[in-house]
Design an enzyme around this catalytic site. Sequence first.
Site, PDB file in Angstrom:
ATOM      1  N   LYS A   3     -16.961  -6.754   6.180  1.00 54.99           N
ATOM      2  CA  LYS A   3     -15.975  -7.611   6.748  1.00 54.99           C
ATOM      3  C   LYS A   3     -15.729  -7.106   8.059  1.00 54.99           C
ATOM      4  O   LYS A   3     -15.716  -5.950   8.275  1.00 54.99           O
ATOM      5  CB  LYS A   3     -14.595  -7.648   5.985  1.00 54.99           C
ATOM      6  CG  LYS A   3     -14.682  -8.088   4.505  1.00 54.99           C
ATOM      7  CD  LYS A   3     -13.318  -7.790   3.863  1.00 54.99           C
ATOM      8  CE  LYS A   3     -13.437  -7.057   2.508  1.00 54.99           C
ATOM      9  NZ  LYS A   3     -11.984  -6.648   2.109  1.00 54.99           N
ATOM     10  N   SER A  25      -3.165  -7.720   3.018  1.00 47.82           N
ATOM     11  CA  SER A  25      -3.330  -7.380   4.434  1.00 47.82           C
ATOM     12  C   SER A  25      -3.840  -8.776   5.097  1.00 47.82           C
ATOM     13  O   SER A  25      -3.495  -9.158   6.173  1.00 47.82           O
ATOM     14  CB  SER A  25      -4.560  -6.573   4.767  1.00 47.82           C
ATOM     15  OG  SER A  25      -4.167  -5.156   4.232  1.00 47.82           O
ATOM     16  N   HIS A  71       0.896  -1.290   0.150  1.00 50.34           N
ATOM     17  CA  HIS A  71      -0.027  -0.164  -0.103  1.00 50.34           C
ATOM     18  C   HIS A  71       0.984   1.200   0.026  1.00 50.34           C
ATOM     19  O   HIS A  71       0.606   2.200  -0.813  1.00 50.34           O
ATOM     20  CB  HIS A  71      -0.892   0.066   1.162  1.00 50.34           C
ATOM     21  CG  HIS A  71      -1.925  -1.236   1.200  1.00 50.34           C
ATOM     22  ND1 HIS A  71      -2.003  -1.809   2.428  1.00 50.34           N
ATOM     23  CD2 HIS A  71      -3.077  -1.385   0.438  1.00 50.34           C
ATOM     24  CE1 HIS A  71      -3.090  -2.615   2.334  1.00 50.34           C
ATOM     25  NE2 HIS A  71      -3.692  -2.451   1.059  1.00 50.34           N
ATOM     26  N   ARG A  75      -2.291  -6.175  -8.428  1.00 43.73           N
ATOM     27  CA  ARG A  75      -1.028  -7.213  -8.170  1.00 43.73           C
ATOM     28  C   ARG A  75      -1.085  -8.345  -9.357  1.00 43.73           C
ATOM     29  O   ARG A  75      -0.223  -8.682  -9.503  1.00 43.73           O
ATOM     30  CB  ARG A  75      -1.266  -7.847  -6.641  1.00 43.73           C
ATOM     31  CG  ARG A  75      -1.119  -6.909  -5.553  1.00 43.73           C
ATOM     32  CD  ARG A  75      -1.569  -7.314  -4.274  1.00 43.73           C
ATOM     33  NE  ARG A  75      -3.064  -7.608  -4.475  1.00 43.73           N
ATOM     34  CZ  ARG A  75      -3.866  -7.894  -3.594  1.00 43.73           C
ATOM     35  NH1 ARG A  75      -3.296  -8.324  -2.105  1.00 43.73           N
ATOM     36  NH2 ARG A  75      -4.988  -8.260  -3.544  1.00 43.73           N
TER      37      ARG A  75
HETATM   38  O1  PNS Z   1      -8.886  -2.706   0.342  1.00 44.28           O
HETATM   39  P1  PNS Z   1     -10.000  -3.308  -0.273  1.00 44.28           P
HETATM   40  O2  PNS Z   1     -10.872  -4.043   0.925  1.00 44.28           O
HETATM   41  O3  PNS Z   1     -10.002  -3.960  -1.656  1.00 44.28           O
HETATM   42  O4  PNS Z   1     -11.109  -1.869  -0.712  1.00 44.28           O
HETATM   43  C1  PNS Z   1     -12.398  -2.178  -1.177  1.00 44.28           C
HETATM   44  C2  PNS Z   1     -13.119  -0.727  -1.411  1.00 44.28           C
HETATM   45  C3  PNS Z   1     -13.075  -0.036  -0.012  1.00 44.28           C
HETATM   46  C4  PNS Z   1     -12.414   0.046  -2.428  1.00 44.28           C
HETATM   47  C5  PNS Z   1     -14.500  -1.175  -1.802  1.00 44.28           C
HETATM   48  O5  PNS Z   1     -15.148  -1.985  -0.797  1.00 44.28           O
HETATM   49  C6  PNS Z   1     -15.325   0.000  -1.895  1.00 44.28           C
HETATM   50  O6  PNS Z   1     -15.357   0.798  -2.637  1.00 44.28           O
HETATM   51  N1  PNS Z   1     -16.456   0.114  -0.776  1.00 44.28           N
HETATM   52  C7  PNS Z   1     -17.265   1.281  -0.714  1.00 44.28           C
HETATM   53  C8  PNS Z   1     -18.498   1.100  -1.133  1.00 44.28           C
HETATM   54  C9  PNS Z   1     -18.670   1.303  -2.610  1.00 44.28           C
HETATM   55  O7  PNS Z   1     -18.120   2.422  -3.206  1.00 44.28           O
HETATM   56  N2  PNS Z   1     -19.114   0.181  -3.496  1.00 44.28           N
HETATM   57  C10 PNS Z   1     -19.225   0.212  -4.873  1.00 44.28           C
HETATM   58  C11 PNS Z   1     -18.300  -0.702  -5.601  1.00 44.28           C
HETATM   59  S1  PNS Z   1     -18.745  -2.263  -5.407  1.00 44.28           S
END
Ligand code: PNS
Length: 165
Positions: A41, A128, A17, A90
């Site tokens: 989660k 993570s 990150h 990745r």
């Molecule tokens: O680090 P991560 O867990 O892969 O991040 C995921 C994240 C936070 C980018 C994704 O879950 C997210 O955008 N959540 C907020 C809700 C949202 O905007 N959803 C629309 C896309 S499914």
Amino acid sequence: MKKAIYPGSFDPVTLGHIDVIERASKLFDHLIIAVLGNSAKTPLFSTEERVKMLKEVTKHIPNVEVESFGGLTVDFAKAHNANAMVRGLRAVTDFEYELQIAQLNHVINPEIDTVFLVTDLKYAYLSSSSVKEVAAYGGDISQFVTPLVEQEVKKKFEGKIKGKE
Ligand code: PNS
């Protein structure tokens, strides 16, 4: 002014990150790290803990700030006048998932573009979840996170290392 957000769970922030943050901070005038607060989660670290660690590990980068958010990432971006969101890629498996989310986000708000940064090969395997998995079994995570994060992760697993109960 080119402003972007870098959304994620960061549970916890890894060296992968930080690599993406450092590189994105050079592409944009201002980068907001957006820490997802209310996720399906159950995170190891609270939102406040994740924000605090991110602030600490990015304090050397002047144009980066860290905030938590709930709701849609596109709404958070819009509220902060950012027209781009950064995600790290990745592997091909990431791409399939990320492409779908980027397209969905673009339909929800066409003014916000997703910018993918390809993860440095050094961190291609890192997540993570894998950091938490290694730590849960008492393994060494010093190659994956900063010393501060390593200490915080160790504290979480103190007295509950798997296989040593
Ligand atoms: O680090 P991560 O867990 O892969 O991040 C995921 C994240 C936070 C980018 C994704 O879950 C997210 O955008 N959540 C907020 C809700 C949202 O905007 N959803 C629309 C896309 S499914």
